[in-house]
Structure formats: C-alpha cells, structure tokens
Design a protein around this motif. Sequence first.
Motif, PDB file in Angstrom:
ATOM      1  N   TYR A 103      80.117  39.657  51.480  1.00 59.52           N
ATOM      2  CA  TYR A 103      79.707  40.072  50.144  1.00 59.52           C
ATOM      3  C   TYR A 103      79.885  38.890  49.192  1.00 59.52           C
ATOM      4  CZ  TYR A 103      79.884  44.953  51.731  1.00 59.52           C
ATOM      5  OH  TYR A 103      79.686  46.134  52.404  1.00 59.52           O
ATOM      6  N   LYS A 104      78.838  38.579  48.440  1.00 59.59           N
ATOM      7  CA  LYS A 104      78.914  37.571  47.383  1.00 59.59           C
ATOM      8  C   LYS A 104      79.412  38.236  46.106  1.00 59.59           C
ATOM      9  CE  LYS A 104      77.088  33.789  49.308  1.00 59.59           C
ATOM     10  NZ  LYS A 104      77.744  32.467  49.335  1.00 59.59           N
ATOM     11  N   LEU A 105      80.311  37.562  45.394  1.00 56.59           N
ATOM     12  CA  LEU A 105      80.933  38.166  44.215  1.00 56.59           C
ATOM     13  C   LEU A 105      80.442  37.503  42.932  1.00 56.59           C
ATOM     14  CD1 LEU A 105      84.636  38.411  45.399  1.00 56.59           C
ATOM     15  CD2 LEU A 105      82.805  40.081  45.712  1.00 56.59           C
ATOM     16  N   GLU A 106      80.481  38.279  41.846  1.00 55.54           N
ATOM     17  CA  GLU A 106      80.243  37.769  40.508  1.00 55.54           C
ATOM     18  C   GLU A 106      81.557  37.853  39.738  1.00 55.54           C
ATOM     19  OE1 GLU A 106      77.168  40.213  38.908  1.00 55.54           O
ATOM     20  OE2 GLU A 106      75.570  38.876  39.596  1.00 55.54           O
ATOM     21  N   GLY A 135      81.087  42.090  39.474  1.00 57.20           N
ATOM     22  CA  GLY A 135      80.051  42.724  40.281  1.00 57.20           C
ATOM     23  C   GLY A 135      79.976  42.139  41.671  1.00 57.20           C
ATOM     24  N   ILE A 136      79.277  42.835  42.563  1.00 54.50           N
ATOM     25  CA  ILE A 136      79.019  42.363  43.925  1.00 54.50           C
ATOM     26  C   ILE A 136      77.535  42.053  44.012  1.00 54.50           C
ATOM     27  CG2 ILE A 136      79.050  42.943  46.374  1.00 54.50           C
ATOM     28  CD1 ILE A 136      81.362  44.785  44.065  1.00 54.50           C
ATOM     29  N   LYS A 137      77.203  40.765  44.189  1.00 52.40           N
ATOM     30  CA  LYS A 137      75.809  40.331  44.085  1.00 52.40           C
ATOM     31  C   LYS A 137      74.962  40.744  45.280  1.00 52.40           C
ATOM     32  CE  LYS A 137      76.390  35.916  43.361  1.00 52.40           C
ATOM     33  NZ  LYS A 137      76.087  34.497  43.031  1.00 52.40           N
ATOM     34  N   SER A 138      75.469  40.506  46.488  1.00 51.64           N
ATOM     35  CA  SER A 138      74.602  40.704  47.644  1.00 51.64           C
ATOM     36  C   SER A 138      75.408  41.069  48.878  1.00 51.64           C
ATOM     37  CB  SER A 138      73.781  39.438  47.918  1.00 51.64           C
ATOM     38  OG  SER A 138      74.652  38.355  48.247  1.00 51.64           O
ATOM     39  N   LEU A 139      74.694  41.537  49.875  1.00 51.42           N
ATOM     40  CA  LEU A 139      75.289  41.938  51.149  1.00 51.42           C
ATOM     41  C   LEU A 139      74.559  41.196  52.266  1.00 51.42           C
ATOM     42  CD1 LEU A 139      76.509  43.936  53.349  1.00 51.42           C
ATOM     43  CD2 LEU A 139      74.619  45.438  52.781  1.00 51.42           C
ATOM     44  N   LYS A 140      75.324  40.642  53.190  1.00 50.23           N
ATOM     45  CA  LYS A 140      74.720  39.999  54.360  1.00 50.23           C
ATOM     46  C   LYS A 140      75.443  40.466  55.605  1.00 50.23           C
ATOM     47  CE  LYS A 140      73.787  35.554  56.583  1.00 50.23           C
ATOM     48  NZ  LYS A 140      73.924  34.078  56.491  1.00 50.23           N
ATOM     49  N   ILE A 141      74.722  41.141  56.511  1.00 47.77           N
ATOM     50  CA  ILE A 141      75.292  41.537  57.799  1.00 47.77           C
ATOM     51  C   ILE A 141      75.108  40.364  58.748  1.00 47.77           C
ATOM     52  CG2 ILE A 141      75.193  43.160  59.710  1.00 47.77           C
ATOM     53  CD1 ILE A 141      74.205  45.269  57.791  1.00 47.77           C
ATOM     54  N   VAL A 142      76.199  39.685  59.064  1.00 48.88           N
ATOM     55  CA  VAL A 142      76.143  38.474  59.883  1.00 48.88           C
ATOM     56  C   VAL A 142      75.897  38.805  61.350  1.00 48.88           C
ATOM     57  CG1 VAL A 142      77.447  36.442  60.622  1.00 48.88           C
ATOM     58  CG2 VAL A 142      77.644  37.269  58.270  1.00 48.88           C
TER      59      VAL A 142
END
Length: 397
Positions: free
Chosen positions: A389-392, A146-153
């Motif tokens: 994107y943070k991954l699981e 899964g893809i845990k989170s999204l961060k627009i830097v």
Amino acid sequence: MANLQLRFLLVSLFTSIVGEAQYVMQDAALMHYIDRRFQSLENRLEKCNQDIMDYVEEFRDFSKRIISRLEGLNVYKTEFKNEVEHLLTRVERAQRDIDYFASGRDSDACVEVDEDLVEQQQIEEAEERRKIKLVLNASCDNMLTGIKSLKIVKKTGDAHGSWMKDPGKNHPKIYFLNRSKNNVILEFANIRAFMESSNMLATRRVILPTHWQGTGHVIYKGFLFYHRYGSLNEIIKYNIHKRNITDRMLLPGAGQMPAYELFPTTKIDLAIDEQGLWAIHAEPDIGGNLVITKINHHTMAVEYTWDTSCNSKNAEAAFMVCKTLYVVYNTPNGGTSRIECVYNVLDALNTYEVPVLHFPKRYGSHSMMHYNPREKEVFAWGDGSQIIYKLETNQKV
C-alpha cells in the motif's frame, strides 16, 4: 641276551612316548586355561567399555536436562524481575492517585497544597515529554492522510504469514516468512526475483533455532526480531548474516491476550518506523486496550511504554508511522479494512482527531501490516496475497 636288550629298548621308547604325550596334554590344558582366562578378561573389558558408554550417554542426557532447566530458571528469573518492577510502578501510580483523592476531603489549606501538587505534576509531565522528545526524532512530525494505491505483488503461501524488506539496510532483499508458526526464512535478491520465483526450495533459506509465534516479526539493520513460540513474552534478536541469537528480552505485561482479536495467534506485534523498534500488545488489565512500547534495538531494553485508547476488539492489524500508532479494524467475516483509532505518543493525553481512513476496496482481511519508513509503504499479507500500500502523509498542524 639280544632279546633282553630289545625289551629294554622297547620299554625305554614306550616310556619316552608316554612322557611326551603327557607333556602335550599338559600344554594343551595350559593353552585352554589361558584361552579361557583371556576370554573372561575380554568379556569383562567389553562390559566395562559398555558401562562407560552407558554412563557417558546418561551423563550427557543429565547435562542437557540441567542446562535446559537452568536456562528456564534464568528466563523465569528475568520475567519475575520485570513483573515485579511493572507491579511496583503500578503501585506507585495507584498510591499517587489515592493520595490525591484523599486530599480532597481536607481543609482549604490542604487544597492549596493540592494545587501545588498538581502544578508539580504538570511540571514533571512536561519534563517527561521533553525527555521523550530528546529520545525520539522530533522532526518526524507527519501524519497519515490517506492510502493512495494497492498493488498485489504475488499470491503464494498460507493464509497467514509475513513478508518485508529491511528498512535499516540499503539493499532490495525480500524476506518471506510463511505461516504463523515456523522457523524458515526465505530470502530473495529483490522484489522481481520474488515475483518471478516459482520454486521456493531453490531460494536461500535461513533456519532459525526456535519457531516464531504469530506474524508480528520484523527485520531491522540485519536482525530478525520475533516472539518465540511457546513463551509468554520473550522477544528474540537473531543475526541473519551470522545465523545466531545475539540477544533476547521479556516484554512486561505482554502475551496474556491477542494483540488483535481477529488474528489471535499474534500476541506481540513488532513494528518499525522512523524512530526504530516498537512493540504492540494488548492487556486485559486495561480493558483489552493496546499498549505500545519503545525498545532500544541495540540493548533490547524498554525505553518508554504508553497505554493507548485503541482497543483490540475487531482489530486485525496495526503499524507505526512517525511515532504514531494506526490501528486497522475489520469484521469477523472479512470486509473493508479501515483505520479507526490513532494514537500519537507525544499527544498521549489528547489524541488529535482524524477521519476514518479506508484501504482500497478489497474484501478480505489482513494477518499482517508493517510500515517501511525508507519507502513510505505498508507491506501487508492478506488471505495468502502479498500486498503493498502506498501512503499519503502531510505534516501535522
């Protein structure tokens, strides 16, 4: 008598004056002659010097043209050699298939031979898989869940580009490579410096000797690996610290079509995972399916190549995680990005089933996605935004 003497003196004086005048005129004529001769010699010397300069300039231009053509011939020679080797491999495979199918029409005795052949092929395939496991890190056996989170830097630069860290170095530097054709790398001390920087011209700039093609370049262990603009399939290895090209290679079969249909500028997509350097490209000979190649980043030599079942149609990006290819698909107008095809190189014959994985809802598209194995994150570029994107992941059963 006195008059006679006076006349004699006057004649002598006049004769003396006339003689001296003649000498003066002769000296003047001589000086004029010498001056003209020197002038002629100077003109000739100047013309000779100009001729030499013209010859030197012409020779330099000729040398440059010859060197350029020799370099081109060397590239063509390497490319031709690789293409021939690739063709020979295909011919050998085709010949094995022909021999196998032809044997099906023979007698029962021949069937027993075929069974022996199949058994031998299975043994060879098992041995090949064993060799691959020795080259690759077999302990890396995680799969993406899964893809845990999204961060627009940040949102800066053009619609297409690439940004990344160096997963092979233990430093926080950020590298920013704007546009799909360029030769300027911007280097930031860390991600905070990148986020807070308002003047891109004030950052450290690295000027490459050639332009890159697409957005598929990577930085690994202090080297930039990129597809050289204007070439079919040449990959450059560039030392960022020393600022010089250290090696180059031609990737067999690559460059004939875009790796991803939705972003046609990227013909070769390079990737980094726990195993090192990979290359991803599509080949028309296998219906536009993606091909992944393991490259030795030290020697720039091909180690293994796999034809995958993942197609380039409607694909926008891909990345490698733990010797597994994840292909991201979208719509031509941009929508929700999703992973619909997965290919593991050690399960090449029977790819395990995984559910479709959606990225956090964000309408648009990505022109680049690169996995960072050190931080277990995917660095992405979407419509001019730099995203993380943070991954699981879980261990594969």
